[in-house]
Design a protein around this motif. Structure first.
Motif, PDB file in Angstrom:
ATOM      1  N   LEU A  51       0.840  -1.193   0.000  1.00 58.50           N
ATOM      2  CA  LEU A  51       0.000   0.000   0.000  1.00 58.50           C
ATOM      3  C   LEU A  51       0.875   1.242   0.000  1.00 58.50           C
ATOM      4  O   LEU A  51       1.926   1.270   0.624  1.00 58.50           O
ATOM      5  N   SER A  52       0.404   2.260  -0.701  1.00 58.14           N
ATOM      6  CA  SER A  52       1.173   3.502  -0.689  1.00 58.14           C
ATOM      7  C   SER A  52       1.016   4.188   0.669  1.00 58.14           C
ATOM      8  O   SER A  52       0.097   3.882   1.423  1.00 58.14           O
ATOM      9  N   PHE A  53       1.906   5.153   0.921  1.00 59.20           N
ATOM     10  CA  PHE A  53       1.831   5.892   2.179  1.00 59.20           C
ATOM     11  C   PHE A  53       0.525   6.682   2.279  1.00 59.20           C
ATOM     12  O   PHE A  53      -0.001   6.899   3.362  1.00 59.20           O
ATOM     13  N   GLY A  59      -1.792   6.290   5.344  1.00 63.33           N
ATOM     14  CA  GLY A  59      -2.105   7.454   6.167  1.00 63.33           C
ATOM     15  C   GLY A  59      -3.602   7.613   6.364  1.00 63.33           C
ATOM     16  O   GLY A  59      -4.079   7.842   7.473  1.00 63.33           O
ATOM     17  N   LEU A  60      -4.378   7.456   5.291  1.00 59.18           N
ATOM     18  CA  LEU A  60      -5.829   7.618   5.408  1.00 59.18           C
ATOM     19  C   LEU A  60      -6.432   6.534   6.280  1.00 59.18           C
ATOM     20  O   LEU A  60      -7.278   6.803   7.131  1.00 59.18           O
ATOM     21  N   VAL A  61      -5.970   5.279   6.068  1.00 57.63           N
ATOM     22  CA  VAL A  61      -6.517   4.170   6.857  1.00 57.63           C
ATOM     23  C   VAL A  61      -6.281   4.431   8.344  1.00 57.63           C
ATOM     24  O   VAL A  61      -7.195   4.332   9.166  1.00 57.63           O
ATOM     25  N   LEU A 117      -7.557   5.861  13.988  1.00 61.67           N
ATOM     26  CA  LEU A 117      -7.260   6.640  15.196  1.00 61.67           C
ATOM     27  C   LEU A 117      -8.254   7.772  15.423  1.00 61.67           C
ATOM     28  O   LEU A 117      -8.167   8.500  16.408  1.00 61.67           O
ATOM     29  N   ASN A 118      -9.202   7.943  14.509  1.00 63.80           N
ATOM     30  CA  ASN A 118     -10.201   9.003  14.683  1.00 63.80           C
ATOM     31  C   ASN A 118     -11.123   8.657  15.850  1.00 63.80           C
ATOM     32  O   ASN A 118     -11.684   7.560  15.890  1.00 63.80           O
ATOM     33  N   GLN A 121       3.466  -0.096   8.137  1.00 62.44           N
ATOM     34  CA  GLN A 121       3.731  -0.175   6.708  1.00 62.44           C
ATOM     35  C   GLN A 121       5.108  -0.755   6.414  1.00 62.44           C
ATOM     36  O   GLN A 121       5.268  -1.533   5.485  1.00 62.44           O
ATOM     37  N   GLY A 122       6.106  -0.376   7.228  1.00 64.49           N
ATOM     38  CA  GLY A 122       7.487  -0.659   6.839  1.00 64.49           C
ATOM     39  C   GLY A 122       8.086  -1.941   7.398  1.00 64.49           C
ATOM     40  O   GLY A 122       9.057  -2.463   6.858  1.00 64.49           O
ATOM     41  N   THR A 123       7.519  -2.458   8.502  1.00 71.35           N
ATOM     42  CA  THR A 123       8.161  -3.584   9.180  1.00 71.35           C
ATOM     43  C   THR A 123       8.226  -4.834   8.303  1.00 71.35           C
ATOM     44  O   THR A 123       9.233  -5.536   8.294  1.00 71.35           O
ATOM     45  N   GLY A 124       7.150  -5.100   7.558  1.00 69.82           N
ATOM     46  CA  GLY A 124       7.116  -6.295   6.717  1.00 69.82           C
ATOM     47  C   GLY A 124       8.243  -6.323   5.706  1.00 69.82           C
ATOM     48  O   GLY A 124       8.855  -7.368   5.453  1.00 69.82           O
TER      49      GLY A 124
END
Lengths: 409, 298
Positions: B119-121, B125-127, B132-133, B172-175
């Protein structure tokens, strides 16, 4: 053989449209919300009726997103036929670099000097005595929008000015409402601060600082009061967590918030929600204290093009934008004020009429874009968004603000 | 023949390959190096909307380093960078080790772990903005389960917002880090494991004193990739918080964009991007030294 036919067909499809419709004019703008799109459609209809063709180049995401695209297209050698900017200093360097079409010829023929009101609009389009843009509307940011429902729920009368609004805040909070709705975007904080400056500081102070660029006044005690008032206002907005301006307006529409400081474009949102001015919501220009409105707004600029046919079409469009019929049709849809005083806007709603009345009285101030560069505006936005969303002291904010203004001298 | 051939020997060896590389070499020189030099030069001018060669010395840099938004951006980047490096690499390595235990359905797990990286950033970010909303994310779910006073609203709190971004960045980045390190683990010879087992060294100790030192090149590559990603952090912030609340989650790349385009102040934007280049160099030079300098010794 088939391949040749296909190739010929493709060539024709590329060549033909440009030959047949030599006066296609691409117009870029950032009007994409419901009411705005309807207003643009009016412009396109009028332009198509002259035998030319309006190619719509809407760029979504607001001016902050659209302007960089427009500017890079113009400076990058791929200019559009016409483009929206807020009149003021946004396009000044493009004009200075000789990238914009001179409209003086049309302006003189149609006597723009006599009909455009207030004259400061035309001044913003003028550089070295030549006219480079056609103003289309006036938008003023100094309005306080109040939810009648929120005040009814709290059991108190709707305030009639800023001081009453501040005094009514505890009652609203007791009723579980947010007193002041404010979106998180930087320009909204800056807009709210500008409105409070005119309401609390008054017109003289505003003009001393922003027009005469008197930095002692900016650092002075009068301005300190304005910062105190803003520091007070930010407490009222502490619970407002929305991002976009229309989400904040929606809090007012649903009665979750007492009020919002926003430009007259907020009217469009109330209209879409089916609300009636005076009954469901109340508008207070100049925050109900100093009834002044600033004459910001939108104007069209025409980049220089090589094709003389297109240049002709550009001049036709410029004349059309200022004409009476287009002004009425466009501004009624947009909810903005016309750039000439001699048109009939009897179909306007109560809030628009208030605006027209203030305009007719001549209670106007130049907009931020007219007196400061984009660089200063952006820095002020950065400061204001930090100030409204943190506990920065009023004195610190004022000191930083003066530094920012000085960078634009 | 022999006399002409000998001195030019090195120049003309693999001549075809060298001709084929010319376009790329030119692109690199003109676009990257040329563009970089141009930017650095113009960062010393007072260019506004259009670049102009009117030099003002270090004025743009002075203004930059006295600007509170830029200072906040640097602080945020440092915070995000340190936590992101520590957590992506340690969690990524842990996952890689677990994955390396010859488990069943390894492919499935690997796919699941790597999925967020696809997935793109912007989407990430939106997800995470929605998750967190407070009104429809974690907070509302926990409240609907009965804990009425539960509050979890990091994105609206200036002190916590960077951690909200960090969660999304790690997710996002750990995988990706896991995959890189897993490849490194697979590159370790099976005989080394056998040898340590014969010596009776516990597994965890083998990892710490044998395997990790052997994986040094993989770790360094991972470190550089993650660090470069951190410095250019932009789209995640734009999508998730737009830099808010206030200026609490601003990052340097956003400052560059805003000042170059929105504020129509190219000089200021160039000064900020030159500072970013400097920070990239600070990351890259030690890496190049370790990677290439080290090899020549060996």
């Amino acid at each position: 053989m088939k391949k040749w036919k296909l190739a010929a067909g493709l060539c024709a499809s590329v060549a033909l449209p440009s030959a047949a419709l030599a006066t296609d004019l691409e117009v870029t703008h950032w009007w994409t919300s419901g009411g705005e799109a309807a207003a643009v459609a009016e412009l396109a209809k009028a332009f198509d009726a002259t035998g030319n063709h309006w190619v719509d180049g809407a760029i979504a995401g607001g001016g902050g997103t659209a302007r960089p695209i427009m500017i890079s297209r113009i400076t990058g050698g791929d200019p559009m036929g016409a483009t929206q900017f807020n009149h003021g200093q946004q396009a000044q360097e493009l004009v200075e670099a000789g990238l914009m079409q001179d409209l003086t010829e049309v302006a003189e023929r149609d006597h723009w000097k006599d009909i455009i009101y207030p004259p400061s609009l035309l001044d913003s389009c003028t550089l070295d005595g030549k006219i480079y843009c056609a103003p289309v509307n006036i938008h003023s940011p100094e309005w306080l929008w109040l939810s009648n429902k929120a005040y009814a729920d709290a059991g108190i009368p709707v305030p009639t000015n800023w001081d009453e609004f501040v005094a009514s805040a505890p009652a609203l909070e007791a009723a579980g409402k947010i007193p002041l709705a404010l979106g998180n975007q930087p320009w909204q904080s800056n807009l709210a601060f500008g409105a409070i400056t005119i309401a609390i500081g008054g017109l003289d102070l505003w003009k001393q600082i922003n027009v005469e660029k008197n930095m002692d006044a900016a650092a002075g005690p009068e301005m300190a009061k304005v910062f105190e008032a803003a520091a007070n206002a930010r407490k009222l907005a502490a619970k407002s967590t929305v991002q976009d301006w229309n989400q904040a307006t929606n809090l007012v529409i649903t009665g979750e918030a007492g009020g919002q400081i926003m430009g007259d474009w907020a009217q469009g949102e109330f209209a879409v929600a089916g609300q009636v001015a005076g009954k469901d919501y109340t508008c207070l220009p100049g925050l109900g204290v100093n009834e002044y409105i600033s004459t910001g707004g939108d104007a069209f600029y025409f980049p220089k093009l090589k094709d003389p046919e297109k240049t002709k079409a550009q001049l036709e469009l410029a004349a059309l934008l200022v004409s009476k019929e287009v002004q009425v049709a466009f501004n009624l849809k947009k909810g903005s004020l016309p750039i000439r005083g001699d048109v009939d806007l009897s179909a306007a709603n109560d809030c628009m009429k208030k605006g027209l009345g203030i305009l007719a009285k001549g209670n106007i101030v130049p907009s931020g874009d007219q007196v400061w560069s984009a660089d200063v505006q952006k820095q002020a936005e950065d400061l204001m968004v930090e100030f409204w969303k943190s506990d920065m002291s009023a004195a610190d904010a004022q000191a930083k603000w003066v530094e920012i203004l000085k960078s634009g001298l | 023949m022999a006399t002409t051939k000998r001195p030019r020997n090195r120049m003309f060896r693999n001549i075809n390959a060298k001709i084929a590389a010319i376009p790329m070499v030119l692109t690199t020189l003109v676009v990257f190096v040329g563009g970089t030099i141009w930017t650095v030069v113009y960062s010393f001018t007072n260019s506004k909307l259009l670049p102009k060669l009117k030099f003002v010395g270090f004025d743009q840099y002075e203004r930059l380093w006295s600007n509170s938004r830029w200072l906040i951006s640097i602080e945020n980047l440092a915070l995000f960078g340190v936590f992101s490096l520590i957590f992506t690499i340690s969690v990524g390595f842990l996952l890689a080790v677990l994955m390396d235990q010859k488990i069943r359905f390894e492919d499935t797990f690997r796919t699941i772990m790597l999925y967020p990286f696809a997935l793109s950033f912007v989407v990430t970010g939106l997800v995470w903005q929605w998750i967190l909303n407070p009104s429809f994310g974690i907070q509302s779910i926990v409240r609907s389960l009965g804990w009425e006073s539960f509050t979890f609203n990091p994105l609206e709190n200036p002190n916590l917002v960077m951690y909200g971004l960090l969660i999304a960045g790690l997710w996002q980045g750990t995988g990706f880090v896991m995959c890189l390190l897993l490849a490194g683990l697979r590159g370790i010879d099976e005989d080394i494991w056998k040898a340590t087992r014969v010596d009776g060294i516990p597994t965890w100790k083998t990892y710490v004193i044998v395997i990790i030192p052997m994986m040094r090149p993989v770790f360094i590559t991972t470190l550089v990739l993650v660090a470069a990603g951190i410095i250019k952090l932009y789209d995640l912030v734009v999508a998730q918080t737009s830099g808010g609340p206030g200026n609490a989650s601003q990052v340097p790349a956003m400052y560059v964009y805003d000042y170059m385009f929105q504020a129509q102040n190219l000089g200021q934007g160039f000064a900020a991007s030159t500072m970013m280049l400097l920070s990239v160099l600070i990351v890259l030079i030690p890496w190049a030294y370790l990677e290439f300098g080290g090899k020549k010794h060996g």
